[in-house]
Write a protein that holds these residues in place. Structure first.
Motif, PDB file in Angstrom:
ATOM      1  N   SER A 111     -12.814 -43.767  43.974  1.00 31.71           N
ATOM      2  CA  SER A 111     -14.004 -44.182  43.223  1.00 31.71           C
ATOM      3  C   SER A 111     -14.336 -45.654  43.462  1.00 31.71           C
ATOM      4  O   SER A 111     -15.500 -46.014  43.645  1.00 31.71           O
ATOM      5  N   THR A 112     -13.308 -46.497  43.467  1.00 29.38           N
ATOM      6  CA  THR A 112     -13.597 -47.930  43.663  1.00 29.38           C
ATOM      7  C   THR A 112     -14.067 -48.197  45.088  1.00 29.38           C
ATOM      8  O   THR A 112     -14.898 -49.082  45.303  1.00 29.38           O
ATOM      9  N   SER A 113     -13.576 -47.420  46.050  1.00 27.49           N
ATOM     10  CA  SER A 113     -14.060 -47.666  47.416  1.00 27.49           C
ATOM     11  C   SER A 113     -15.526 -47.230  47.551  1.00 27.49           C
ATOM     12  O   SER A 113     -16.283 -47.815  48.333  1.00 27.49           O
ATOM     13  N   VAL A 114     -15.937 -46.241  46.748  1.00 24.57           N
ATOM     14  CA  VAL A 114     -17.355 -45.850  46.735  1.00 24.57           C
ATOM     15  C   VAL A 114     -18.190 -46.928  46.026  1.00 24.57           C
ATOM     16  O   VAL A 114     -19.276 -47.300  46.482  1.00 24.57           O
ATOM     17  N   GLU A 115     -17.669 -47.433  44.906  1.00 28.08           N
ATOM     18  CA  GLU A 115     -18.397 -48.506  44.202  1.00 28.08           C
ATOM     19  C   GLU A 115     -18.640 -49.677  45.151  1.00 28.08           C
ATOM     20  O   GLU A 115     -19.741 -50.229  45.212  1.00 28.08           O
ATOM     21  N   VAL A 116     -17.601 -50.045  45.884  1.00 32.34           N
ATOM     22  CA  VAL A 116     -17.717 -51.160  46.838  1.00 32.34           C
ATOM     23  C   VAL A 116     -18.782 -50.832  47.884  1.00 32.34           C
ATOM     24  O   VAL A 116     -19.642 -51.668  48.195  1.00 32.34           O
ATOM     25  N   ALA A 117     -18.745 -49.599  48.401  1.00 35.39           N
ATOM     26  CA  ALA A 117     -19.718 -49.207  49.430  1.00 35.39           C
ATOM     27  C   ALA A 117     -21.151 -49.316  48.898  1.00 35.39           C
ATOM     28  O   ALA A 117     -22.040 -49.862  49.565  1.00 35.39           O
ATOM     29  N   LEU A 118     -21.370 -48.815  47.679  1.00 35.22           N
ATOM     30  CA  LEU A 118     -22.720 -48.848  47.105  1.00 35.22           C
ATOM     31  C   LEU A 118     -23.163 -50.291  46.854  1.00 35.22           C
ATOM     32  O   LEU A 118     -24.299 -50.666  47.155  1.00 35.22           O
ATOM     33  N   ARG A 139     -27.270 -32.952  46.987  1.00 30.60           N
ATOM     34  CA  ARG A 139     -26.970 -32.139  45.798  1.00 30.60           C
ATOM     35  C   ARG A 139     -25.568 -31.543  45.890  1.00 30.60           C
ATOM     36  O   ARG A 139     -25.130 -31.122  46.952  1.00 30.60           O
ATOM     37  N   GLY A 140     -24.875 -31.535  44.760  1.00 27.80           N
ATOM     38  CA  GLY A 140     -23.518 -30.984  44.739  1.00 27.80           C
ATOM     39  C   GLY A 140     -22.452 -32.030  45.025  1.00 27.80           C
ATOM     40  O   GLY A 140     -21.262 -31.748  44.931  1.00 27.80           O
ATOM     41  N   ALA A 141     -22.900 -33.261  45.342  1.00 31.33           N
ATOM     42  CA  ALA A 141     -21.935 -34.296  45.754  1.00 31.33           C
ATOM     43  C   ALA A 141     -20.972 -34.677  44.640  1.00 31.33           C
ATOM     44  O   ALA A 141     -21.303 -34.608  43.451  1.00 31.33           O
ATOM     45  N   TYR A 142     -19.778 -35.050  45.032  1.00 28.08           N
ATOM     46  CA  TYR A 142     -18.844 -35.692  44.107  1.00 28.08           C
ATOM     47  C   TYR A 142     -18.313 -36.934  44.812  1.00 28.08           C
ATOM     48  O   TYR A 142     -17.720 -36.842  45.890  1.00 28.08           O
ATOM     49  N   HIS A 143     -18.536 -38.104  44.184  1.00 26.67           N
ATOM     50  CA  HIS A 143     -18.085 -39.352  44.808  1.00 26.67           C
ATOM     51  C   HIS A 143     -17.139 -40.121  43.908  1.00 26.67           C
ATOM     52  O   HIS A 143     -16.786 -41.262  44.222  1.00 26.67           O
ATOM     53  N   GLY A 144     -16.757 -39.544  42.759  1.00 28.12           N
ATOM     54  CA  GLY A 144     -15.804 -40.232  41.892  1.00 28.12           C
ATOM     55  C   GLY A 144     -16.325 -40.355  40.474  1.00 28.12           C
ATOM     56  O   GLY A 144     -17.418 -39.870  40.143  1.00 28.12           O
ATOM     57  N   ASP A 145     -15.533 -41.008  39.629  1.00 28.54           N
ATOM     58  CA  ASP A 145     -15.794 -40.998  38.185  1.00 28.54           C
ATOM     59  C   ASP A 145     -16.230 -42.330  37.591  1.00 28.54           C
ATOM     60  O   ASP A 145     -16.452 -42.426  36.389  1.00 28.54           O
ATOM     61  N   THR A 146     -16.285 -43.387  38.387  1.00 26.10           N
ATOM     62  CA  THR A 146     -16.817 -44.645  37.868  1.00 26.10           C
ATOM     63  C   THR A 146     -18.349 -44.533  37.856  1.00 26.10           C
ATOM     64  O   THR A 146     -18.908 -43.597  38.425  1.00 26.10           O
ATOM     65  N   PHE A 147     -19.018 -45.505  37.223  1.00 22.34           N
ATOM     66  CA  PHE A 147     -20.454 -45.308  36.970  1.00 22.34           C
ATOM     67  C   PHE A 147     -21.321 -45.174  38.227  1.00 22.34           C
ATOM     68  O   PHE A 147     -22.162 -44.286  38.299  1.00 22.34           O
ATOM     69  N   GLY A 148     -21.098 -46.044  39.199  1.00 23.57           N
ATOM     70  CA  GLY A 148     -21.894 -45.947  40.433  1.00 23.57           C
ATOM     71  C   GLY A 148     -21.611 -44.630  41.139  1.00 23.57           C
ATOM     72  O   GLY A 148     -22.525 -43.944  41.610  1.00 23.57           O
ATOM     73  N   ALA A 149     -20.326 -44.290  41.209  1.00 26.63           N
ATOM     74  CA  ALA A 149     -19.921 -43.051  41.888  1.00 26.63           C
ATOM     75  C   ALA A 149     -20.485 -41.835  41.162  1.00 26.63           C
ATOM     76  O   ALA A 149     -20.941 -40.872  41.794  1.00 26.63           O
ATOM     77  N   MET A 150     -20.494 -41.885  39.819  1.00 22.62           N
ATOM     78  CA  MET A 150     -21.092 -40.772  39.060  1.00 22.62           C
ATOM     79  C   MET A 150     -22.587 -40.679  39.329  1.00 22.62           C
ATOM     80  O   MET A 150     -23.145 -39.584  39.461  1.00 22.62           O
TER      81      MET A 150
END
Ligand code: PLP
Length: 424
Positions: A111-118, A139-150
């Protein structure tokens, strides 16, 4: 007091309703593909403990690397300081990551690596004074549970309580073969009509959505179109990375390359929490300034933890060995034969396979989803037979550590068939 009782009193487990759930199993140790309980049960970890374990549990080579590192340097602040395990890992990753990943940014998990990417993608535009804010996701994506990822994931029961706090995202449909050209057309229209900052995707497989697979050709077309419109492409390889799909990264099936990549899970062989975001020269250029306002103000206390980096370097060495490659090939060929066989079963809607991932989607009166009630039958059936399979609703999936043996795979396949025969 018994450990199980203390657990019940004190611990809040992830993705688990606080009441009505069976008590968690107490695992005392684990070796190779087996989780071992106090009373001597040996349970096959057929899902690599939430997709992280690639070289088997309690791997001695990785354990030794962590041990040696812990005696030398367990942690140091990563701003203003650096260390050899992180530098070596950056070099190792740069050698295998798809595209030109000229800088490596460390964080803690997927999740944090996705937040960083965004944040990198959005600040890339901000630093240049360009107003581009919208992110496109599938659609259907899952990128993690932190706010940006959600925010960039599929909205539903996981995200409903936070809906009003999630930023606005444009979605394109999941590009299965039948709708590929429509999805591409919709995507083109979106790119023409809106100012899009970034496009984020799970390359070739949407894991949490039920191991849904799509073609590299359509993904190449989407990335090509995004790049033509100067949109930053973010590959979320948190699940698919490090050999899971048969190639080192799912993006290795593509001709196009992402601008930013997020990896985690298998990076340490499943031993330590670590996230990495890699980015291309183009991204770096927008931050390459002594102007404080252009700084990437992001970091975590445990950024580039030396123990995690040492584990990742050891895991990298194992991944690069011929032995590991041939295990991946062996798993894939057995999966493929089983897929062809099980596909014919009357209770199977579709069986899918890519690399070491096998998914068997069951026919169901309810729609295919995480909440499909069939999961309540599937999970205990396999656990009672000492196999850990944690279905995604009505999708049984299998993605074992790469050290699994042919006989162990055969045992899992025949138990899946046994389960299918119990369905009326
Ligand atoms: C594609 C993908 N992205 C991000 C994540 C989030 O990773 P983590 O659970 O380590 O935060 C996951 C986790 O399953 C994932 O599959």
């Amino acid at each position: 007091m018994k450990l199980e009782k203390l657990d019940k009193d004190l611990i809040w487990h992830p993705f688990t309703p606080l009441s009505g759930s069976p008590d968690p199993l107490l695992i005392q140790s684990a070796k190779g593909v087996y989780l071992e309980t106090q009373d001597g049960r040996k349970i096959i970890d057929a899902i690599s403990s939430w997709w992280v374990n690639i070289h088997g549990h309690s791997n001695e080579f990785i354990a030794n690397a962590i041990h040696q590192q812990a005696l030398k340097l367990e942690h140091v602040i990563f701003a203003g300081f650096t260390h050899e395990p992180a530098i070596r890992l950056a070099k190792n990753l740069q050698a295998i990551l798809p595209g030109d990943m000229s800088k490596i940014f460390f964080s803690d998990d997927g999740s944090t690596s996705v937040e960083v990417a965004l944040k990198m993608a959005l600040q890339f535009w901000y630093n240049q004074g360009v107003i581009k804010k919208k992110v496109v996701a599938i659609r259907g994506a899952y990128h993690g549970d932190t706010f940006g990822a959600m925010a960039v994931g599929e909205r539903g029961i996981f995200t409903d309580p936070f809906q009003s706090h999630l930023f606005d995202v444009a979605y394109i449909d999941f590009p299965v073969a039948e709708v590929e050209s429509k999805v591409l057309k919709d995507f083109k229209e979106l790119l023409e009509t809106e100012e899009i900052a970034a496009f984020i995707f799970e390359p070739l497989v949407q894991g949490a959505a039920g191991m849904r697979m799509y073609s590299p050709l359509i993904l190449d077309s989407l990335i090509r179109e995004a790049k033509r419109h100067n949109v930053i492409c973010i590959a979320d390889e948190i699940f698919t990375g490090f050999g899971r799909t048969g190639k080192t990264f799912a993006c290795d099936y593509l001709t196009e390359t992402p601008d930013i990549i997020a990896v985690s899970k298998g990076i340490t062989g499943g031993t330590m929490a670590l996230g990495v975001t890699g980015c291309s020269k183009k991204i770096v250029a927008a931050f390459d300034s002594d102007d404080l306002t252009k700084t990437f103000f992001h970091g975590h206390s445990y950024t580039a933890n030396p123990l995690a980096c040492a584990a990742a370097n050891a895991s990298f060495e194992l991944l690069m060995k011929e032995e590991c490659r041939s295990q991946i090939t062996m798993i894939n060929s057995l999966h493929e034969s089983f897929r062809a066989r099980v596909q014919a079963h009357s209770k199977v809607k579709e069986a899918r396979c890519l690399g070491t991932i096998l998914a068997v989607e069951l026919r169901s009166y309810d729609e295919t989803s995480y909440a499909n009630d069939l999961r309540k039958k599937i999970y205990p059936f396999f656990l009672e037979r000492d196999i850990l399979l944690r279905p995604l609703g009505n999708v049984i999936y299998l993605l074992p550590p790469y050290v699994i043996q042919e006989s162990e795979l055969d045992r899992i396949y025949s138990t899946i068939e046994e389960f299918l025969d119990t369905l009326i």
